[in-house]
Every structure is written in structure tokens, then in C-alpha cells.
Design an enzyme around this catalytic site. Structure first.
Site, PDB file in Angstrom:
ATOM      1  N   ASP A 178       0.852  -1.187   0.000  1.00  0.00           N
ATOM      2  CA  ASP A 178       0.000   0.000   0.000  1.00  0.00           C
ATOM      3  C   ASP A 178       0.890   1.239   0.000  1.00  0.00           C
ATOM      4  O   ASP A 178       2.007   1.219   0.509  1.00  0.00           O
ATOM      5  CB  ASP A 178      -0.894   0.017   1.242  1.00  0.00           C
ATOM      6  CG  ASP A 178      -1.904  -1.119   1.232  1.00  0.00           C
ATOM      7  OD1 ASP A 178      -2.402  -1.463   0.140  1.00  0.00           O
ATOM      8  OD2 ASP A 178      -2.179  -1.668   2.315  1.00  0.00           O
ATOM      9  N   GLY A 179       0.377   2.322  -0.575  1.00  0.00           N
ATOM     10  CA  GLY A 179       1.127   3.568  -0.592  1.00  0.00           C
ATOM     11  C   GLY A 179       1.872   3.811  -1.885  1.00  0.00           C
ATOM     12  O   GLY A 179       2.574   4.803  -2.019  1.00  0.00           O
ATOM     13  N   CYS A 180       1.734   2.914  -2.827  1.00  0.00           N
ATOM     14  CA  CYS A 180       2.384   3.060  -4.127  1.00  0.00           C
ATOM     15  C   CYS A 180       1.332   3.465  -5.158  1.00  0.00           C
ATOM     16  O   CYS A 180       0.214   2.949  -5.133  1.00  0.00           O
ATOM     17  CB  CYS A 180       3.038   1.744  -4.558  1.00  0.00           C
ATOM     18  SG  CYS A 180       4.345   1.186  -3.450  1.00  0.00           S
ATOM     19  N   ALA A 181       1.709   4.367  -6.044  1.00  0.00           N
ATOM     20  CA  ALA A 181       0.783   4.807  -7.085  1.00  0.00           C
ATOM     21  C   ALA A 181       0.495   3.680  -8.069  1.00  0.00           C
ATOM     22  O   ALA A 181      -0.607   3.561  -8.591  1.00  0.00           O
ATOM     23  CB  ALA A 181       1.351   6.014  -7.822  1.00  0.00           C
ATOM     24  N   SER A 182       1.490   2.841  -8.320  1.00  0.00           N
ATOM     25  CA  SER A 182       1.298   1.701  -9.214  1.00  0.00           C
ATOM     26  C   SER A 182       1.103   0.444  -8.363  1.00  0.00           C
ATOM     27  O   SER A 182       1.226   0.473  -7.152  1.00  0.00           O
ATOM     28  CB  SER A 182       2.496   1.559 -10.153  1.00  0.00           C
ATOM     29  OG  SER A 182       3.685   1.529  -9.409  1.00  0.00           O
TER      30      SER A 182
END
Length: 143
Positions: free
Chosen positions: A48-52
Site C-alpha cells: 500500500d502507498g504506491c501509485a502503481s
């Protein structure tokens, strides 16, 4: 101290003067990395926390601080796959104690990544580092 594999990346980055060449090198590292099997692309391995989309799967050999940390990872974005490859060079094959002692921010700064990644990519990289550290901390405690 960083791993030999990570030091090789540092040397390559020192040789490549242009940031675009460095960026391409990171992408090539991602392309060369073995993809994570679809069976492991599940919510438990998703970062979690990643744009991709990013998945990291730890493989710990042993128990306690001397357990050896390995991981596999994948992403739907080529630059992020490359960042996973950089993290593999930094962490893979090290003891969980060494993983926890590694200042990823300082090591990545040696590559200039802190200056050239978008804020979204930087946040995603931090999320990946946090996942690795969390996995290593759990292994160090025998969890």
C-alpha cells in the site's frame, strides 16, 4: 555497508553522467528481473502507498537476527520494477539484522534517486522499504 550488488549499481551510476541514462539503467534492471508469479500477486503481498501496483514477497531462511532475507517483487510499472531491482541489490541475501541496520534513504541518496523521482514514486519507494524492514523485523523477532 551496502551489498556488493548495490555497490556495483553505485559504480554504474557514477559512470553514467546523464540522469536519463541512469533512469534507463534502472528500467533495464527491472526488465531483467524475474517476474513474480501471478499466484503471489495477492492482497497479502501488495504494498500500500504506491501509485502503481507493487507486490513484495519475503522468503526468510532461518530464524532470529541471523536469518537471511530474500524477496521477490513485481510491479505493473517498469520504473517501479527497476526500483524493486535496486532494493533487491540492497537487501537480498543479507541477514535480517543487516537489513534493519541499512539506512535505505542514505543508500538511495548515493544514487541520486531522492532528487529525481516524483513525490509519488518517492512515497512508493518508502512504502517498499517499510515493507522490507517490517518483514525483516518480524523475522528477527522470530515471528
Amino acid at each position: 555497508m551496502a551489498s556488493v550488488a548495490f555497490e556495483e549499481i553505485v559504480e554504474t551510476f557514477d559512470f553514467l553522467e546523464d540522469w536519463e541514462d541512469r533512469y534507463r539503467h534502472v528500467i533495464e534492471m527491472g526488465r531483467a528481473m524475474e517476474p513474480l508469479a501471478d499466484a503471489f500477486k495477492v492482497p497479502a503481498t501488495k504494498v500500500d502507498g504506491c501509485a502503481s501496483q507493487v507486490w513484495l514477497m519475503a522468503e526468510i531462511d532461518g530464524t532470529g537476527p541471523e536469518a537471511v532475507y530474500h524477496f521477490k517483487g513485481d510491479s505493473d510499472a517498469m520504473i517501479v520494477r527497476g526500483l524493486i531491482a535496486v532494493l533487491k541489490a540492497l537487501y537480498d541475501g543479507r541477514t535480517v539484522a543487516e537489513v534493519l541496520d541499512t539506512d535505505a534513504g542514505a543508500q538511495m541518496a548515493r544514487l541520486g534517486l531522492d532528487e529525481h523521482l516524483s513525490s509519488q514514486r518517492s512515497n512508493g519507494l518508502r512504502a517498499m522499504v517499510e515493507r522490507v524492514r517490517s518483514q525483516a523485523a518480524g523475522a528477527a523477532e522470530g515471528v
